[in-house]
Design an enzyme around this catalytic site. Structure first.
Site, PDB file in Angstrom:
ATOM      1  N   ASP A  32       0.848  -1.186   0.000  1.00 19.28           N
ATOM      2  CA  ASP A  32       0.000   0.000   0.000  1.00 19.28           C
ATOM      3  C   ASP A  32       0.890   1.246   0.000  1.00 19.28           C
ATOM      4  O   ASP A  32       1.876   1.325   0.734  1.00 19.28           O
ATOM      5  CB  ASP A  32      -0.913  -0.016   1.225  1.00 19.28           C
ATOM      6  CG  ASP A  32      -2.047   0.992   1.101  1.00 19.28           C
ATOM      7  OD1 ASP A  32      -3.212   0.559   0.961  1.00 19.28           O
ATOM      8  OD2 ASP A  32      -1.779   2.215   1.135  1.00 19.28           O
ATOM      9  N   ASN A  89     -13.066  -3.404   2.138  1.00 21.50           N
ATOM     10  CA  ASN A  89     -14.085  -2.363   2.262  1.00 21.50           C
ATOM     11  C   ASN A  89     -15.012  -2.403   1.060  1.00 21.50           C
ATOM     12  O   ASN A  89     -14.559  -2.542  -0.075  1.00 21.50           O
ATOM     13  CB  ASN A  89     -13.418  -0.985   2.350  1.00 21.50           C
ATOM     14  CG  ASN A  89     -12.587  -0.827   3.606  1.00 21.50           C
ATOM     15  OD1 ASN A  89     -12.970  -1.306   4.668  1.00 21.50           O
ATOM     16  ND2 ASN A  89     -11.440  -0.172   3.491  1.00 21.50           N
ATOM     17  N   VAL A  98     -10.875   3.109  -3.751  1.00 28.15           N
ATOM     18  CA  VAL A  98     -10.497   2.586  -5.069  1.00 28.15           C
ATOM     19  C   VAL A  98     -11.501   1.496  -5.428  1.00 28.15           C
ATOM     20  O   VAL A  98     -11.638   0.500  -4.702  1.00 28.15           O
ATOM     21  CB  VAL A  98      -9.060   2.019  -5.058  1.00 28.15           C
ATOM     22  CG1 VAL A  98      -8.716   1.455  -6.436  1.00 28.15           C
ATOM     23  CG2 VAL A  98      -8.055   3.098  -4.658  1.00 28.15           C
ATOM     24  N   HIS A 102     -10.085  -4.982  -3.511  1.00 31.57           N
ATOM     25  CA  HIS A 102      -8.747  -5.222  -2.954  1.00 31.57           C
ATOM     26  C   HIS A 102      -8.894  -5.671  -1.510  1.00 31.57           C
ATOM     27  O   HIS A 102      -9.723  -5.162  -0.767  1.00 31.57           O
ATOM     28  CB  HIS A 102      -7.869  -3.978  -3.047  1.00 31.57           C
ATOM     29  CG  HIS A 102      -8.525  -2.725  -2.547  1.00 31.57           C
ATOM     30  ND1 HIS A 102      -9.452  -2.033  -3.295  1.00 31.57           N
ATOM     31  CD2 HIS A 102      -8.417  -2.063  -1.381  1.00 31.57           C
ATOM     32  CE1 HIS A 102      -9.875  -0.980  -2.613  1.00 31.57           C
ATOM     33  NE2 HIS A 102      -9.270  -0.980  -1.433  1.00 31.57           N
ATOM     34  N   HIS A 104      -7.029  -5.844   1.984  1.00 31.47           N
ATOM     35  CA  HIS A 104      -5.909  -5.293   2.737  1.00 31.47           C
ATOM     36  C   HIS A 104      -5.346  -6.363   3.674  1.00 31.47           C
ATOM     37  O   HIS A 104      -6.114  -7.020   4.388  1.00 31.47           O
ATOM     38  CB  HIS A 104      -6.374  -4.148   3.645  1.00 31.47           C
ATOM     39  CG  HIS A 104      -6.902  -2.927   2.951  1.00 31.47           C
ATOM     40  ND1 HIS A 104      -6.173  -1.759   2.836  1.00 31.47           N
ATOM     41  CD2 HIS A 104      -8.093  -2.670   2.373  1.00 31.47           C
ATOM     42  CE1 HIS A 104      -6.903  -0.837   2.229  1.00 31.47           C
ATOM     43  NE2 HIS A 104      -8.076  -1.358   1.933  1.00 31.47           N
TER      44      HIS A 104
HETATM   45  P1  AMP Z   1      -9.745   1.488   0.268  1.00 28.18           P
HETATM   46  O1  AMP Z   1      -9.886   2.696   1.163  1.00 28.18           O
HETATM   47  O2  AMP Z   1     -10.176   0.211   0.924  1.00 28.18           O
HETATM   48  O3  AMP Z   1     -10.397   1.699  -1.083  1.00 28.18           O
HETATM   49  O4  AMP Z   1      -8.191   1.319   0.043  1.00 28.18           O
HETATM   50  C1  AMP Z   1      -7.496   1.892  -1.020  1.00 28.18           C
HETATM   51  C2  AMP Z   1      -6.045   1.772  -0.680  1.00 28.18           C
HETATM   52  O5  AMP Z   1      -5.289   1.929  -1.868  1.00 28.18           O
HETATM   53  C3  AMP Z   1      -5.547   2.829   0.313  1.00 28.18           C
HETATM   54  O6  AMP Z   1      -5.013   2.181   1.459  1.00 28.18           O
HETATM   55  C4  AMP Z   1      -4.482   3.590  -0.491  1.00 28.18           C
HETATM   56  O7  AMP Z   1      -3.403   3.984   0.304  1.00 28.18           O
HETATM   57  C5  AMP Z   1      -4.090   2.571  -1.542  1.00 28.18           C
HETATM   58  N1  AMP Z   1      -3.556   3.107  -2.773  1.00 28.18           N
HETATM   59  C6  AMP Z   1      -4.093   4.068  -3.555  1.00 28.18           C
HETATM   60  N2  AMP Z   1      -3.325   4.284  -4.632  1.00 28.18           N
HETATM   61  C7  AMP Z   1      -2.288   3.407  -4.553  1.00 28.18           C
HETATM   62  C8  AMP Z   1      -1.156   3.129  -5.382  1.00 28.18           C
HETATM   63  N3  AMP Z   1      -0.928   3.767  -6.525  1.00 28.18           N
HETATM   64  N4  AMP Z   1      -0.286   2.167  -4.969  1.00 28.18           N
HETATM   65  C9  AMP Z   1      -0.496   1.506  -3.820  1.00 28.18           C
HETATM   66  N5  AMP Z   1      -1.553   1.715  -3.011  1.00 28.18           N
HETATM   67  C10 AMP Z   1      -2.434   2.661  -3.364  1.00 28.18           C
END
Ligand code: AMP
Ligand code: ZN
Length: 116
Positions: A32, A89, A98, A102, A104
């Site tokens: 992340d 989430n 995003v 995904h 975590h």
């Molecule tokens: P969520 O809030 O569950 O949608 O998690 C999205 C996660 O993606 C967050 O923890 C961000 O820090 C991570 N994230 C966003 N852009 C990137 C990226 N380019 N590379 C790695 N992690 C990312």
């Protein structure tokens, strides 16, 4: 299968960099970019699925493999004894930012519960 504007699809296409920790034919795991714990990695399918609401029984195998990939990684980095958290989430109200599924993997520090 991939979305041209999705940031995780861009990672899958190697259009933006990532620190890859796991790869197989269906899944990718990477660090992340804004870690919330000493270990904070994301595991994604190689197809663009916006939320877990879009997964039906046919997708159960893929989701299962996503979890197993994260569990194997947790074991590989030595988290299986002390514990770790797997979080997926769903939707803005749950903090999803995003919209490409995904999982975590979080660990390496005490994790409070409930998460708030
Ligand atoms: P969520 O809030 O569950 O949608 O998690 C999205 C996660 O993606 C967050 O923890 C961000 O820090 C991570 N994230 C966003 N852009 C990137 C990226 N380019 N590379 C790695 N992690 C990312
Ligand atoms: Zn995507």
């Amino acid at each position: 299968m991939l979305d041209k504007d999705c940031i995780f699809c861009k990672i899958l296409r190697k259009e933006i960099p990532s620190e890859i920790v796991f790869e197989d034919e269906d899944l990718l795991g990477f660090k992340d970019a804004n870690p919330q714990a000493p270990v904070h990695e994301l595991f994604i399918p190689r197809i663009h699925i916006e939320t877990i609401n879009d997964v039906d029984r046919e997708g159960a195998g893929l989701l299962g493999r996503l979890f197993v990939a994260a569990v194997e990684r947790a074991k590989a980095v030595g988290l299986s004894e002390e514990g770790y958290r797997l979080v997926l989430n769903c939707g803005r109200g749950a903090g999803q930012t995003v919209f490409h599924i995904h999982l975590h993997l979080l660990g390496g520090r005490p994790l409070s519960w409930p998460p708030g």
